[in-house]
Design an enzyme around this catalytic site. Structure first.
Site, PDB file in Angstrom:
ATOM      1  N   HIS A   1      -3.664  -4.987   0.613  1.00 13.37           N
ATOM      2  CA  HIS A   1      -3.034  -5.505   1.835  1.00 13.37           C
ATOM      3  C   HIS A   1      -3.178  -7.027   1.867  1.00 13.37           C
ATOM      4  CE1 HIS A   1      -2.376  -1.708   4.075  1.00 13.37           C
ATOM      5  NE2 HIS A   1      -3.393  -1.279   3.347  1.00 13.37           N
TER       6      HIS A   1
ATOM      7  N   GLU B   1      -1.791  -9.173   3.589  1.00 14.84           N
ATOM      8  CA  GLU B   1      -1.683  -9.783   4.932  1.00 14.84           C
ATOM      9  C   GLU B   1      -3.045 -10.055   5.565  1.00 14.84           C
ATOM     10  OE1 GLU B   1      -0.434  -6.950   3.991  1.00 14.84           O
ATOM     11  OE2 GLU B   1      -1.296  -5.321   5.167  1.00 14.84           O
TER      12      GLU B   1
ATOM     13  N   CYS C   1       0.839  -1.203   0.000  1.00 11.45           N
ATOM     14  CA  CYS C   1       0.000   0.000   0.000  1.00 11.45           C
ATOM     15  C   CYS C   1       0.877   1.256   0.000  1.00 11.45           C
ATOM     16  CB  CYS C   1      -0.988  -0.045   1.160  1.00 11.45           C
ATOM     17  SG  CYS C   1      -2.450   0.949   0.832  1.00 11.45           S
TER      18      CYS C   1
END
Ligand code: GLN
Length: 544
Positions: free
Chosen positions: A513, A515, A387
């Site tokens: 993102h 994750e 990001c």
């Protein structure tokens, strides 16, 4: 629908979320479908406007909900996808009651905390639970028993128990058993007091989970059982273990699963925890280590980067390495010792096997992060920018390779001569901060033959987003000509979602993102790529 309600006593930060998730894992192992709700008694409508340095990271869901990080724990432990309804805050409840009042739906009544707010809480819980079609709904009540803010929620769950059929609601209270003094005696008084407080508002816990350094002794358990009016088997020791994946196994050993099932009228279900034992073993088994620098600005509170830590853990397990995170505070450009700090950072970066620059907002530390990216690019150290980290990698490339002096994001320099990162068109004119970013699950189209394609093994990726700025479309051709190519784009081809650098062993950036979607046993391709590259880099370095 069965409800397991988890409250906390004595102090905050006891790991109530992990306890609640672990109980979820155990019930799932009994073949039940489990969902979870997190109650946060603050007035914010969601976590989106909150500073990660105060509350830990803002977790993002598929539907774009910006929620408490505990929902991340639930998703990862239970391998489920939640929606923003699963995070109930005081702000959300009040907003909906006030909207109903304005519409005149309370028919002239005085609108009050009891019954209106409390009823709204109960009906929200029931609606969310029912919609999830689960067998069991775990509800974690944030805060500590005794807080003014939690009162309406505790009253609501007390009433829930009264209204539900016998055996449908189970209360679990998480407390602290500290050790004080030279004799090292485990003290039960804080637990007694907090259970007394809970009983004062009409809730009798069914199970008491005791957090402590060392295993809570049998004698101490007996004492807690006696004074808190629960059977001894209902007092569980949740002492410190080396990693969170052991917690479900640790509390299961003490009989919590059988006891909870019995109390919920579900005795006789066969519990098979082998799947979780496999995960726990895999997550902790690796011997080889790699060093991963995380260059951020909230490194003082590790919870601000919780999902990154987990994603690296998951990817490490997949690649058979343990990832040691080297936390680096990005040097701040407006401090007089900036250059000195950058030098110090470089000395530390020389010793790592990969560099991760995470997401973030605001100017502070930007130039420091850019310098870390220069280091990764020039020294050919594996790099992932997420990001903001992706946006900065493009700025670094524009400045360092394309010689666009002063290139920047308009977030940091509205007058930059080279606005290589600019506001998303749909963001123009938005003035309100809450829930207005480009949020949640979006589709990325991946170009065949790229590193991104190899990592995802597909030409499509679904990942979660949270940003206002993007790579400026007017610079794309020039950037790609320079060798930084965009291997993933939005379906309309307008938004650059993944970038990768030619001639570098592993230099990747992504606007989303990844994750947030990483799970134990199902790691994120981006992080697997990064960790694998780190391992290769380390081995290569060893050979030299
Ligand atoms: N501040 C940047 C943006 O709004 C990056 C956001 C992020 O890293 N989550 O686009």
């Amino acid at each position: 629908m069965k409800y397991v309600i988890v409250t906390g006593g004595v102090l905050s930060g006891l790991g109530k979320g992990i306890t609640a998730s672990s109980i979820g894992v155990l019930l799932k192992s009994a073949g039940l479908k489990v969902t979870a709700i997190k109650i946060d008694p603050y007035l914010n409508c969601d976590a989106g406007t909150m500073n990660p340095y105060e509350h830990g990271e803002v977790f993002v869901l598929d539907d774009g909900g910006e929620v408490d990080l505990d929902l991340g724990n639930y998703e990862r432990f239970l391998d489920i996808d939640l929606t923003s309804d699963h995070n109930i805050t005081t702000g959300k409840i009040y907003r909906s009651v006030i909207e109903k009042e304005r519409k005149g739906l309370y028919l002239g009544k005085t609108v009050q905390i009891v019954p209106h707010i409390v009823n709204e809480i109960k009906s929200t819980i029931r609606r969310v639970a029912r919609k999830s079609k689960a067998d069991v709904c775990i509800i974690e009540v944030g805060g500590t028993v005794g807080d003014i803010e939690s009162m309406p929620f505790l009253e609501a769950v007390r009433q829930l128990k009264r209204e539900e059929p016998e055996g449908n609601v189970l209360f679990v209270h998480v407390t602290l058993v500290p050790v004080v003094g030279v004799v090292g005696e485990q003290k039960t008084k804080p637990t007694q007091h907090s259970v007394k407080e809970l009983r004062g508002i009409g809730i009798q816990p069914d199970i008491i989970v005791c957090r402590s350094d060392k295993r809570v002794t049998k004698k101490v358990k007996a004492k807690i059982a006696l004074f808190c009016d629960v059977p001894e088997e209902a007092v569980i020791s949740a002492h410190d273990v080396s990693n969170i994946y052991e917690v479900p196994l640790l509390i299961h050993e003490q009989g919590i699963t059988e006891y909870a099932l019995k109390r919920l009228g579900l005795e006789g279900l066969k519990v098979d925890l082998s799947w979780w034992a496999d995960i726990a073993r895999k997550m902790t088994g690796a011997k080889e280590r790699v060093r991963m620098a995380l260059v951020g600005k909230y490194t003082g509170l590790k919870d601000s980067y919780l999902s990154y830590i987990r994603a690296l853990e998951h990817a490490g397990a997949e690649e058979g390495v343990k990832v040691d995170i080297v936390w680096i505070d990005a040097p701040e450009e407006d401090k007089p010792d900036f250059e000195e700090k950058v030098k110090r950072m470089y000395r530390r970066l020389e010793k790592v096997d990969a560099i991760l620059v995470p997401g973030g907002f605001g100017q502070r530390g930007i130039e420091g992060k850019i310098r870390a990216i220069t280091f990764a690019r020039e020294r050919k150290i594996p790099f992932l920018g997420v990001c903001l980290g992706f946006q900065l990698s493009v700025i670094e490339f524009a400045r360092g390779v394309l010689m666009m002096e002063g290139a920047n994001s308009t977030e940091f320099d509205p007058n930059t001569p080279y606005p290589v990162v600019d506001l998303l068109p749909e963001q123009r004119g938005i003035t309100q901060l809450g829930a207005t970013m480009r949020l949640g699950r979006q589709r990325t189209i991946i170009k065949p033959g790229t590193m991104a394609h190899r990592l995802y093994g597909s030409t499509v990726a679904w990942e979660r987003h949270r940003h206002r700025y993007e790579i400026n479309p007017t610079f794309i051709e020039e950037i790609e000509r320079g060798g930084y190519i965009f291997s993933g784009v939005s379906p309309d081809g307008q938004k650059m979602e993944i970038g990768e650098m030619r001639g570098h062993p592993f230099f990747m950036g992504c606007q989303f993102h990844p994750e947030f979607k990483s799970r134990p046993g199902r790691p994120s391709p981006m992080y697997v790529g990064l960790v694998r590259a780190a391992r290769e880099y380390k081995r290569e370095k060893g050979r030299r």
